[in-house]
Each structure stands twice: as structure tokens, then as C-alpha cells.
Motif scaffolding. Structure first.
Motif, PDB file in Angstrom:
ATOM      1  N   ILE A 102       0.863  -1.186   0.000  1.00 18.70           N
ATOM      2  CA  ILE A 102       0.000   0.000   0.000  1.00 18.70           C
ATOM      3  C   ILE A 102       0.895   1.231   0.000  1.00 18.70           C
ATOM      4  N   LEU A 103       0.768   2.066  -1.023  1.00 23.54           N
ATOM      5  CA  LEU A 103       1.571   3.279  -1.158  1.00 23.54           C
ATOM      6  C   LEU A 103       0.674   4.485  -0.886  1.00 23.54           C
ATOM      7  N   ILE A 104       1.060   5.318   0.070  1.00 19.79           N
ATOM      8  CA  ILE A 104       0.247   6.457   0.505  1.00 19.79           C
ATOM      9  C   ILE A 104       0.742   7.732  -0.177  1.00 19.79           C
ATOM     10  N   CYS A 105      -0.123   8.324  -0.984  1.00 23.96           N
ATOM     11  CA  CYS A 105       0.238   9.538  -1.743  1.00 23.96           C
ATOM     12  C   CYS A 105      -0.835  10.603  -1.521  1.00 23.96           C
ATOM     13  N   VAL A 106      -0.975  11.056  -0.281  1.00 23.65           N
ATOM     14  CA  VAL A 106      -2.020  12.020   0.055  1.00 23.65           C
ATOM     15  C   VAL A 106      -1.393  13.369   0.384  1.00 23.65           C
ATOM     16  N   PRO A 107      -2.187  14.455   0.355  1.00 24.22           N
ATOM     17  CA  PRO A 107      -1.629  15.792   0.598  1.00 24.22           C
ATOM     18  C   PRO A 107      -1.146  15.980   2.028  1.00 24.22           C
ATOM     19  N   THR A 108      -0.140  16.845   2.177  1.00 26.65           N
ATOM     20  CA  THR A 108       0.335  17.274   3.498  1.00 26.65           C
ATOM     21  C   THR A 108       0.448  18.797   3.482  1.00 26.65           C
ATOM     22  N   PRO A 109      -0.677  19.493   3.597  1.00 19.64           N
ATOM     23  CA  PRO A 109      -0.667  20.954   3.543  1.00 19.64           C
ATOM     24  C   PRO A 109      -0.248  21.571   4.870  1.00 19.64           C
ATOM     25  N   LEU A 110      -0.301  22.889   4.936  1.00 18.57           N
ATOM     26  CA  LEU A 110      -0.104  23.612   6.180  1.00 18.57           C
ATOM     27  C   LEU A 110      -1.454  24.131   6.663  1.00 18.57           C
ATOM     28  N   THR A 111      -1.583  24.303   7.963  1.00 15.58           N
ATOM     29  CA  THR A 111      -2.777  24.945   8.498  1.00 15.58           C
ATOM     30  C   THR A 111      -2.684  26.446   8.230  1.00 15.58           C
ATOM     31  N   LEU A 112      -3.752  27.169   8.559  1.00 18.06           N
ATOM     32  CA  LEU A 112      -3.727  28.634   8.392  1.00 18.06           C
ATOM     33  C   LEU A 112      -2.662  29.259   9.291  1.00 18.06           C
ATOM     34  N   LEU A 280       6.662  32.102  -4.551  1.00 18.05           N
ATOM     35  CA  LEU A 280       6.706  30.653  -4.699  1.00 18.05           C
ATOM     36  C   LEU A 280       5.304  30.073  -4.815  1.00 18.05           C
ATOM     37  N   GLY A 281       5.202  28.978  -5.563  1.00 24.35           N
ATOM     38  CA  GLY A 281       3.928  28.284  -5.693  1.00 24.35           C
ATOM     39  C   GLY A 281       4.145  26.794  -5.750  1.00 24.35           C
ATOM     40  N   GLY A 282       3.043  26.046  -5.802  1.00 20.15           N
ATOM     41  CA  GLY A 282       3.109  24.596  -5.902  1.00 20.15           C
ATOM     42  C   GLY A 282       2.888  23.916  -4.573  1.00 20.15           C
ATOM     43  N   HIS A 283       2.942  22.594  -4.604  1.00 18.23           N
ATOM     44  CA  HIS A 283       2.614  21.797  -3.426  1.00 18.23           C
ATOM     45  C   HIS A 283       3.827  21.496  -2.559  1.00 18.23           C
ATOM     46  N   CYS A 284       5.022  21.921  -2.970  1.00 14.64           N
ATOM     47  CA  CYS A 284       6.231  21.545  -2.228  1.00 14.64           C
ATOM     48  C   CYS A 284       7.005  22.734  -1.673  1.00 14.64           C
ATOM     49  N   ILE A 285       7.549  23.555  -2.560  1.00 10.27           N
ATOM     50  CA  ILE A 285       8.532  24.561  -2.155  1.00 10.27           C
ATOM     51  C   ILE A 285       7.979  25.574  -1.145  1.00 10.27           C
ATOM     52  N   PRO A 286       6.739  26.072  -1.287  1.00 10.87           N
ATOM     53  CA  PRO A 286       6.259  27.046  -0.300  1.00 10.87           C
ATOM     54  C   PRO A 286       5.879  26.413   1.040  1.00 10.87           C
ATOM     55  N   ILE A 287       5.746  25.080   1.076  1.00  6.80           N
ATOM     56  CA  ILE A 287       5.190  24.405   2.250  1.00  6.80           C
ATOM     57  C   ILE A 287       6.224  23.595   3.011  1.00  6.80           C
ATOM     58  N   ASP A 288       6.994  22.790   2.300  1.00  6.24           N
ATOM     59  CA  ASP A 288       7.856  21.802   2.941  1.00  6.24           C
ATOM     60  C   ASP A 288       8.873  22.381   3.930  1.00  6.24           C
ATOM     61  N   PRO A 289       9.505  23.539   3.644  1.00  2.00           N
ATOM     62  CA  PRO A 289      10.466  24.057   4.623  1.00  2.00           C
ATOM     63  C   PRO A 289       9.863  24.264   6.008  1.00  2.00           C
ATOM     64  N   PHE A 290       8.574  24.618   6.056  1.00  2.00           N
ATOM     65  CA  PHE A 290       7.951  24.886   7.344  1.00  2.00           C
ATOM     66  C   PHE A 290       7.674  23.607   8.130  1.00  2.00           C
ATOM     67  N   TYR A 291       7.686  22.457   7.460  1.00  2.00           N
ATOM     68  CA  TYR A 291       7.587  21.191   8.176  1.00  2.00           C
ATOM     69  C   TYR A 291       8.838  20.971   9.022  1.00  2.00           C
ATOM     70  N   LEU A 292       9.985  21.373   8.495  1.00  2.00           N
ATOM     71  CA  LEU A 292      11.214  21.197   9.264  1.00  2.00           C
ATOM     72  C   LEU A 292      11.340  22.255  10.350  1.00  2.00           C
ATOM     73  N   THR A 293      10.975  23.507  10.052  1.00  2.00           N
ATOM     74  CA  THR A 293      11.073  24.546  11.079  1.00  2.00           C
ATOM     75  C   THR A 293      10.171  24.219  12.263  1.00  2.00           C
ATOM     76  N   TRP A 294       8.992  23.655  11.978  1.00  2.00           N
ATOM     77  CA  TRP A 294       8.065  23.256  13.045  1.00  2.00           C
ATOM     78  C   TRP A 294       8.675  22.152  13.908  1.00  2.00           C
ATOM     79  N   LYS A 295       9.235  21.136  13.265  1.00  2.00           N
ATOM     80  CA  LYS A 295       9.819  20.019  13.994  1.00  2.00           C
ATOM     81  C   LYS A 295      11.063  20.453  14.768  1.00  2.00           C
ATOM     82  N   ALA A 296      11.836  21.377  14.200  1.00  2.00           N
ATOM     83  CA  ALA A 296      13.077  21.816  14.846  1.00  2.00           C
ATOM     84  C   ALA A 296      12.797  22.493  16.183  1.00  2.00           C
ATOM     85  N   ARG A 297      11.636  23.139  16.310  1.00  2.00           N
ATOM     86  CA  ARG A 297      11.300  23.801  17.575  1.00  2.00           C
ATOM     87  C   ARG A 297      11.197  22.804  18.724  1.00  2.00           C
TER      88      ARG A 297
END
Length: 453
Positions: A102-112, A280-297
């Protein structure tokens, strides 16, 4: 499609590896969007039986008719996969019980609040848990913070099923690397990063992907694979922020940043060209960096460099708006209020229809807030679909690009440089053109009405 293997005697790891390596397994792909659908077609083309799952019932229905909803995926390719019997799509998740992986390919957006939204991953994992059977391989492909597979997906699966990862089922992470519209690379030709939750999961995932991608790149853990994906996208975000900042500086100095980049990239070492834009636009570049900044905290670490890059990139629509205001004042002696503005290109990048996080949408709302009347032209986006942040724009339709329609506008704002646009007509119209992508000059088109931004 041949019958999926029913639940029965569990295969050994060696037997399962052989099934994957020989293409004899059945795969389930959850999420039939820009990542999941190409993955389905690549796997089916390599001999796997593939079942695609999506909560949006319209997608499976469209695919089973041999049609497509992604412009870079030809309908012929979908129809051929369906006719071959190797691929089918459904909204019925009960079929997950019969597949081998089973391969999971679902969105991982940011909240407001710009925090990671793992709701799609959690919901999908719960759906899998209801059908999970011993021996299945589960692979997360959605981009997320390092530790998600180990700290979110595994505990959910184990708690809801009573099964153990590495003993009863196998878990891995292999990040998607899709680039819609890129004619040079496809799912099958892009190397695949693979990290397993234990050696058996790693072996199974490697055997699976090695069947239909050019090369697998094994890393030591799922967290390392997750971090690799974020690093790739943060690299782009930071370098785009750098050239965007240089653009602002050089613009104030009267220097053409595009000419500077073209000259700098002649150096055969030590320089990689990145190009400025309206944001920036798209599903990756404007969003993904903030996944790491959130986790780094969580570790008490301030990600100042990454956050500064995000701040710079988010400021670029404001820079473009200022250029437009000054151009209208200098060339037409008028302000934004009451001016008719045509945005050319609504997608986040050229030659695709994806408008997720597109800076064009931000610019549109900023222009309206200043009293401008806004229309758009985009050959890939005939009508604005539903978006989370720009609901008021839904249903607006693309304006035809003719001499007559162009004459009705006070300014044209080129936000996305699709190839299938008549740039000569835009340049020759005499209307003020604020070009955010160097689309005109790169095609040898110049004029007193053209303003680079």
C-alpha cells in the motif's frame, strides 16, 4: 487485471521480495493526484497489478473511462493501462485488504497558522488499519517532517490493529519526486529514495521500487528519507529567496538581474543558476520548509536561515505590486483603483494547470483590495477551481487573448510564462506589461511598454 492474492498463508520475506522483484504482486496506491496517478501507471507498465484508491469518486470514474484530469498525463496512457487489465481505480477502500503493498500519496498541507496538517495521513492510516493483514508492506510517500513514519503512522497502525511493524507488517518511507510538466524526467527515470522501518521493510521496499524506477537509493531509516526530501525542497526555496533578494537589490541599482544570472552561469563550476519570480507556488517549495522549522522547535533549534528565505519569498508579490503601481503612474498617469489588470498565467509554473499556492492568486486578491478590476488568461486553467484560501475567485474564467481584449486593459501582469501564449501580441498591444518571468525579453520582444519585475 488478474485476481489479487486473497488473504491466506503469509509469505516469508524472501518470497515477498521475489514477488515484488518479479512484478507478481498487487499494489494499492492511495491518492490519485499528481503523485499517485503517475505512480500507478509506472507500476502497471512494469507488470504489477495496480489498484488506485481515492476518496473523490469522480477521479476513479474518470480514469476507468480511459480519460485523464491531469494535463501532463495523456488520456491514451490511462486508457492503455485500463485496457491492459493491470490498472483499475476505485473509491472503495475495502480492496486494500487484498493488495500486497500500500503506497500512501495524500496531501500534506499547512494549516492557516502555517503548522503541518497531517489529517490526510492520519485518516488514510486509519483506513489502512481497518483492512491491514499480516505481511503487507505500507509505504508513505507524502512529504512530511522527519519522524512522521515512525512517530505517527507506525503507532497508529500498531494501536489500531495489534500488529507489530517489522514482525506482522512492514513499513517504509519513499518520498515522491514528481515534477509535473518536466519532459526530461518521469516517475520511472527519477532515482527513488527508500528508507525502511527495519531491514526486512527496507528489502521489500527496495525490491518493489527497483522493478519500475531507474535506481533506488537506500538510506538508513525512514527519518533519513523524510529529511532527504525536505532538504531537496529547502535547497530550492533558499536559493530562490537569494535570487529574489538580489533582484530587489539590483532593481534599485538599475541592474538587470536576468542578465547577471545569464553571465554568472557561464562559470563552469561553483555556481548553479536559480531564477527570480513573483513568489513561490506549488505543493512543495512554499510548504515543505515549514515542516522542518516546526519540527526543529521541538529540539529548541531556531531555523533562522530557512525562515528568512520563506519571509523573502512571501514578500515578492508585494514587490511586483509596487512595480505595477509605479508603471501605471509613470506610463499612464493613473493609480490602481479603477484600473483594469490582466494577469497572464494563473498556474504556479509554466505548462501545467496546477494553481496550488500560486503567487498569481495572491496578486489577484492584493490588486482587488487596492480597487483594481482583475481578469486572467491561462490556456491551462479555463476556470478557477475551488481553493482553500481563495474561495471568492472560484468560477472566474480565462479571458481570450486578442488585440481587442488586450486593448480593454490598462496593464498586463505576466506571472506564469506558459509556452502557449502569444507574447508578441501582448508586446505589440501597447498596453503596459509588467513581466515577472522575463518572458518577453527571453523571446527577443522589447518595447517602451515593457517593465521587468
Amino acid at each position: 487485471m488478474s485476481e489479487a492474492r486473497p488473504a491466506g498463508p503469509r509469505l516469508s520475506v524472501e518470497e515477498a521480495v521475489a514477488r515484488f522483484a518479479g512484478g507478481a504482486a498487487t499494489l494499492g496506491v492511495i491518492g490519485l493526484g499528481y503523485v499517485g496517478l503517475p505512480l500507478c501507471l509506472a507500476a502497471a507498465g512494469a507488470g504489477f497489478d495496480v489498484v488506485g484508491f481515492d476518496i473523490d469518486a469522480d477521479k476513479p470514474t474518470t480514469l476507468m473511462r480511459g480519460e485523464t484530469y491531469l494535463e501532463h498525463i495523456p488520456a491514451d496512457a490511462v486508457a492503455a493501462a485500463v485496457r491492459s487489465g493491470r490498472f483499475r481505480a476505485t473509491a472503495d477502500f475495502d480492496g486494500l485488504a487484498a493488495v500486497d503493498a500500500i503506497l500512501i500519496c495524500v496531501p500534506t498541507p499547512l494549516t492557516l497558522q502555517r503548522e503541518p496538517d497531517l489529517s490526510f495521513i492520519r485518516t488514510t492510516t486509519q483506513e489502512i488499519a481497518r483492512r491491514l493483514r499480516p505481511g503487507q508492506l505500507v509505504v508513505l510517500e507524502s512529504t512530511t517532517w522527519p519522524g512522521t513514519t515512525d512517530q505517527v503512522v507506525r503507532p497508529l497502525l500498531e494501536a489500531l490493529t495489534g500488529h507489530r511493524s517489522g514482525t506482522d507488517f512492514y513499513l517504509a518511507f519513499s518520498p515522491e519526486r514528481e515534477d509535473p510538466g518536466n519532459a526530461s524526467f518521469s516517475t520511472a527515470t527519477i532515482p527513488k529514495i527508500v528508507g525502511g522501518d527495519g531491514p526486512d521493510a527496507a528489502r521489500l521496499a527496495e525490491a518493489l521500487y527497483a522493478r519500475f524506477v531507474a535506481r533506488t537509493v537506500m538510506v538508513s531509516s525512514t527519518a533519513t528519507a523524510e529529511a532527504t526530501k525536505l532538504t531537496e525542497n529547502i535547497f530550492r526555496a533558499v536559493n530562490i529567496a537569494l535570487v529574489n533578494e538580489l533582484k530587489v537589490i539590483f532593481d534599485a541599482m538599475g541592474i538587470d538581474v536576468w542578465e547577471v544570472i545569464e553571465a554568472a552561469k557561464t562559470k563552469p563550476f561553483g555556481f548553479t543558476p536559480f531564477y527570480p519570480g513573483p513568489g513561490l507556488g506549488g505543493h512543495c517549495i512554499p510548504i515543505d520548509p515549514f515542516y522542518l522549522t516546526w519540527k526543529a522547535r521541538e529540539f529548541g533549534i531556531a531555523t533562522r536561515f530557512i525562515e528568512l528565505a520563506g519571509e523573502i519569498n512571501q514578500q515578492m508579490p508585494g514587490f511586483v505590486l509596487d512595480k505595477l503601481v509605479r508603471a501605471l503612474d509613470a506610463h499612464a498617469g493613473r493609480g490602481l483603483s479603477g484600473s483594469r489588470i490582466l494577469i497572464v498565467g494563473l498556474a504556479y509554473k509554466k505548462n501545467i494547470s496546477d494553481i496550488r499556492e500560486s503567487p498569481a492568486l495572491k496578486l489577484w486578491t492584493m490588486l482587488q483590495a487596492r480597487g483594481a478590476q482583475v481578469d486572467y488568461h491561462d490556456p491551462f486553467v479555463p476556470a478557477v477551481p475551488t481553493t482553500r484560501a481563495y474561495k471568492a475567485l472560484k468560477g472566474a474564467t480565462s479571458t481570450a487573448l486578442t488585440a481587442e481584449t488586450l486593448s480593454a486593459f490598462h496593464a498586463v501582469l505576466i506571472v506564469t510564462d506558459h509556452d502557449a501564449i502569444d507574447y508578441a501580441a501582448i508586446c505589440d498591444s501597447g498596453v503596459i506589461v509588467v513581466d515577472c518571468r522575463n518572458a518577453l525579453r527571453s523571446r527577443g520582444l522589447t518595447g517602451a511598454n515593457v517593465v521587468p519585475a
